[in-house]
Design a protein around this motif. Structure first.
Motif, mmCIF file in Angstrom:
data_model
loop_
_atom_site.group_PDB
_atom_site.id
_atom_site.type_symbol
_atom_site.label_atom_id
_atom_site.label_comp_id
_atom_site.label_asym_id
_atom_site.label_seq_id
_atom_site.Cartn_x
_atom_site.Cartn_y
_atom_site.Cartn_z
ATOM 1 N N LYS A 290 134.749 92.233 4.503
ATOM 2 C CA LYS A 290 133.349 92.660 4.388
ATOM 3 C C LYS A 290 132.522 92.231 5.606
ATOM 4 N N GLY A 291 133.190 91.653 6.599
ATOM 5 C CA GLY A 291 132.507 91.321 7.841
ATOM 6 C C GLY A 291 131.945 89.922 7.933
ATOM 7 N N TRP A 292 132.210 89.058 6.941
ATOM 8 C CA TRP A 292 131.735 87.675 7.002
ATOM 9 C C TRP A 292 132.725 86.818 7.784
ATOM 10 N N LEU A 293 132.227 85.825 8.482
ATOM 11 C CA LEU A 293 133.110 84.892 9.176
ATOM 12 C C LEU A 293 133.966 84.119 8.182
ATOM 13 N N VAL A 294 135.183 83.792 8.601
ATOM 14 C CA VAL A 294 136.093 83.026 7.750
ATOM 15 C C VAL A 294 136.290 81.633 8.346
ATOM 16 N N LEU A 295 136.643 80.688 7.515
ATOM 17 C CA LEU A 295 136.878 79.325 7.988
ATOM 18 C C LEU A 295 138.060 79.292 8.943
ATOM 19 N N GLY A 296 137.845 78.729 10.113
ATOM 20 C CA GLY A 296 138.916 78.622 11.092
ATOM 21 C C GLY A 296 138.369 78.551 12.494
ATOM 22 N N PHE A 297 139.253 78.493 13.454
ATOM 23 C CA PHE A 297 138.888 78.500 14.873
ATOM 24 C C PHE A 297 139.132 79.887 15.460
ATOM 25 N N ASN A 298 140.362 80.342 15.397
ATOM 26 C CA ASN A 298 140.657 81.724 15.801
ATOM 27 C C ASN A 298 141.604 82.317 14.777
ATOM 28 N N GLY A 299 141.027 82.686 13.647
ATOM 29 C CA GLY A 299 141.773 83.170 12.502
ATOM 30 C C GLY A 299 141.319 82.442 11.256
ATOM 31 N N HIS A 300 141.937 82.755 10.145
ATOM 32 C CA HIS A 300 141.618 82.068 8.882
ATOM 33 C C HIS A 300 142.467 80.808 8.816
ATOM 34 N N GLN A 301 141.837 79.684 9.130
ATOM 35 C CA GLN A 301 142.521 78.386 9.197
ATOM 36 C C GLN A 301 141.704 77.360 8.406
ATOM 37 N N PRO A 302 141.624 77.519 7.097
ATOM 38 C CA PRO A 302 140.746 76.662 6.292
ATOM 39 C C PRO A 302 141.070 75.180 6.384
ATOM 40 N N GLU A 303 142.289 74.852 6.788
ATOM 41 C CA GLU A 303 142.653 73.437 6.924
ATOM 42 C C GLU A 303 141.860 72.760 8.047
ATOM 43 N N LEU A 304 141.238 73.540 8.927
ATOM 44 C CA LEU A 304 140.431 72.984 10.014
ATOM 45 C C LEU A 304 139.003 72.647 9.578
ATOM 46 N N ALA A 305 138.619 73.072 8.389
ATOM 47 C CA ALA A 305 137.251 72.828 7.931
ATOM 48 C C ALA A 305 137.013 71.339 7.711
ATOM 49 N N ASP A 306 135.841 70.878 8.128
ATOM 50 C CA ASP A 306 135.461 69.494 7.894
ATOM 51 C C ASP A 306 134.862 69.345 6.501
ATOM 52 N N VAL A 307 134.539 68.123 6.136
ATOM 53 C CA VAL A 307 134.048 67.861 4.774
ATOM 54 C C VAL A 307 132.688 68.490 4.520
ATOM 55 N N TYR A 308 132.014 68.933 5.576
ATOM 56 C CA TYR A 308 130.688 69.531 5.448
ATOM 57 C C TYR A 308 130.699 71.026 5.776
ATOM 58 N N THR A 309 131.882 71.619 5.937
ATOM 59 C CA THR A 309 131.980 72.996 6.423
ATOM 60 C C THR A 309 132.177 73.993 5.303
ATOM 61 N N SER A 310 131.285 74.976 5.252
ATOM 62 C CA SER A 310 131.419 76.117 4.345
ATOM 63 C C SER A 310 131.126 77.385 5.142
ATOM 64 N N THR A 311 131.150 78.525 4.492
ATOM 65 C CA THR A 311 130.942 79.782 5.216
ATOM 66 C C THR A 311 129.638 79.772 6.010
ATOM 67 N N GLY A 312 128.565 79.308 5.386
ATOM 68 C CA GLY A 312 127.280 79.301 6.078
ATOM 69 C C GLY A 312 127.279 78.485 7.344
ATOM 70 N N SER A 313 128.084 77.426 7.378
ATOM 71 C CA SER A 313 128.136 76.542 8.546
ATOM 72 C C SER A 313 128.611 77.257 9.800
ATOM 73 N N LEU A 314 129.434 78.279 9.633
ATOM 74 C CA LEU A 314 130.129 78.913 10.745
ATOM 75 C C LEU A 314 129.217 79.694 11.667
ATOM 76 N N TYR A 315 128.023 80.025 11.191
ATOM 77 C CA TYR A 315 127.172 80.958 11.927
ATOM 78 C C TYR A 315 126.488 80.350 13.139
ATOM 79 N N MET A 316 126.792 79.086 13.417
ATOM 80 C CA MET A 316 126.381 78.488 14.679
ATOM 81 C C MET A 316 127.052 79.201 15.857
ATOM 82 N N ALA A 317 128.055 80.006 15.582
ATOM 83 C CA ALA A 317 128.769 80.752 16.625
ATOM 84 C C ALA A 317 127.835 81.588 17.487
ATOM 85 N N THR A 318 126.703 82.019 16.946
ATOM 86 C CA THR A 318 125.783 82.878 17.705
ATOM 87 C C THR A 318 125.150 82.162 18.890
#
Length: 417
Positions: A348-376
């Protein structure tokens, strides 16, 4: 002469390998030598792809309904209390300079105008207690962080995103920002979050807390360890927080203090010099193929790692020996590598947890979908008009390309300020 089948296969494989390497080189070479018009289109496409789901849904009051609630395995925050404000503040802090450009009748201009109008409606919804997307500023310490990115949005594009808001909405933001004073956060980069929000209040003539501002500036100044690096608190951390937070917010805050005659111009100039030096470092770590090191915490913020370089370019303050065109070409290669495919987005076009791909194991204890939008935050130079030299100068190789192709490139030495 008879050539055995095994030898024939080896020859065919060698020819195929050479062809593939040639194609790879030609694609990379073409990207490195693409013109500024093409590069700008790549940037706009990538930024719009990231930001649209957040801004569009916020404008419709459907962000809370549609934002995925993905989080890391050891997540330790109250997800629904924080992730929506994270998504909004972080997205728009990076989009702001682009939306601050004047309207025009180009395809990009129409796209930009549409997003700006949606964001203005979304900003109204975000502080309307009757709207489904009313954002939570009133509980959780995390709000201190993401309110600061919202404040930074208004600092970066006041005429486009602050001044057009109606008086009721402005008053609501002011009250939400002041409500943050009931909480405190970590003794590290968080001091800048609290300080910058208060700095914004100062800049618009509202009552502000001078202690939060001065404490932030004093401590971050004390945490400087040399050659453009700040400690993130009492101990040094080798990560990208100097770019995510330290340099950009220190520069923005000391600039406000200087402009409001509440701080020294020398402090601002020193903070800026340090960010310029750090930007030089960031340009050097971009590989020939657009890759860069995935080290330190919060690597799921992806291209936010280049915010300091992007801000220096936006301010036309690039270090000596680093041209606007080489920064443009380097970051274009990064964006192609990271966002040209769909590996970092769900269906649906939302960012997924990861660095370059869906890598949820890289998420920190404070990381959720909303956190990722710092990418802009790496897209700030889109706030420069298309005729600016950043976009109009001929393409140029960046440092890694020069180094690995045997060209002359600037030697690197530490600085003392």
């Amino acid at each position: 002469m008879i050539v055995h089948t095994h030898q024939q296969n080896l020859i065919k494989l060698s020819i195929l390998t050479i062809l593939l390497l040639s194609l790879s080189f030609n694609r990379s070479h073409a990207q490195q030598n693409s013109n500024g018009v093409k590069d700008r289109q790549i940037w706009v496409k990538a930024l719009y792809k990231i930001a649209y789901p957040v801004i569009h849904n916020l404008s419709k009051g459907t962000l809370k309904q549609n934002l995925p609630l993905e989080k890391g395995n050891n997540y330790n925050l109250k997800l629904q209390d924080v992730t929506y404000l994270e998504a909004v503040g972080r997205t728009i802090a990076g989009v702001a300079p682009w939306l601050g450009l004047p309207d025009d009748n180009t395809e990009e201009g129409n796209l930009r105008k549409g997003m700006r109008l949606e964001l203005l409606q979304g900003l109204k919804n975000a502080v309307d207690p009757q709207n489904p997307d009313y954002l939570n500023f009133r509980s959780q310490a995390q709000a201190i962080v993401d309110a600061a990115y919202l404040a930074q949005t208004f600092i970066r594009a006041p005429k486009a995103l602050w001044e057009p808001l109606d008086q009721v909405t402005k008053k609501r933001y002011i009250e939400e920002f002041k409500s943050l004073r009931t909480r405190t956060g970590a003794y590290n980069n968080w001091l800048l979050f609290a300080g910058l929000t208060e700095g914004f209040l100062m800049s618009i003539g509202e009552q502000y807390d001078p202690a939060r501002i001065q404490f932030a500036v004093n401590k971050v100044t004390e945490w400087y360890v040399g050659d453009s690096w700040y400690k993130d608190g009492e101990k040094f951390s080798m990560d990208y927080y100097n770019s995510y937070v330290m340099h950009p917010m220190m520069v923005d805050l000391t600039k406000i203090l200087s402009e409001q005659k509440k701080g020294s111009t020398d402090n601002y100039n020193q903070a800026l010099k340090r960010m310029v030096r750090y930007a030089e470092y960031l340009e050097r770590i971009i590989g020939t193929d657009g890759s860069y090191p995935a080290y330190g915490r919060s690597v799921t913020y992806r291209t936010a790692a280049f915010q300091a370089l992007a801000q220096v370019a936006l301010m036309d303050q690039l270090p000596a020996g680093v041209t606007p065109a080489q920064v443009r070409c380097a970051l274009t290669q990064v964006f192609l590598k990271m966002y040209d495919g769909n590996q970092n987005f769900d269906d649906k076009g939302w960012l997924v947890l990861g660095f370059n791909g869906h890598q949820p194991e890289l998420a920190d204890v404070y990381t959720s979908t909303g956190s990722l939008y710092m990418a802009t935050l790496a897209f700030l130079p889109l706030g420069l008009p298309a005729e600016n030299k950043f976009w109009s100068d001929p393409s140029a190789p960046w440092t890694a390309v020069k180094a690995w192709s045997g060209q002359s490139f600037k030697k690197d030495y530490k600085v003392e300020y």
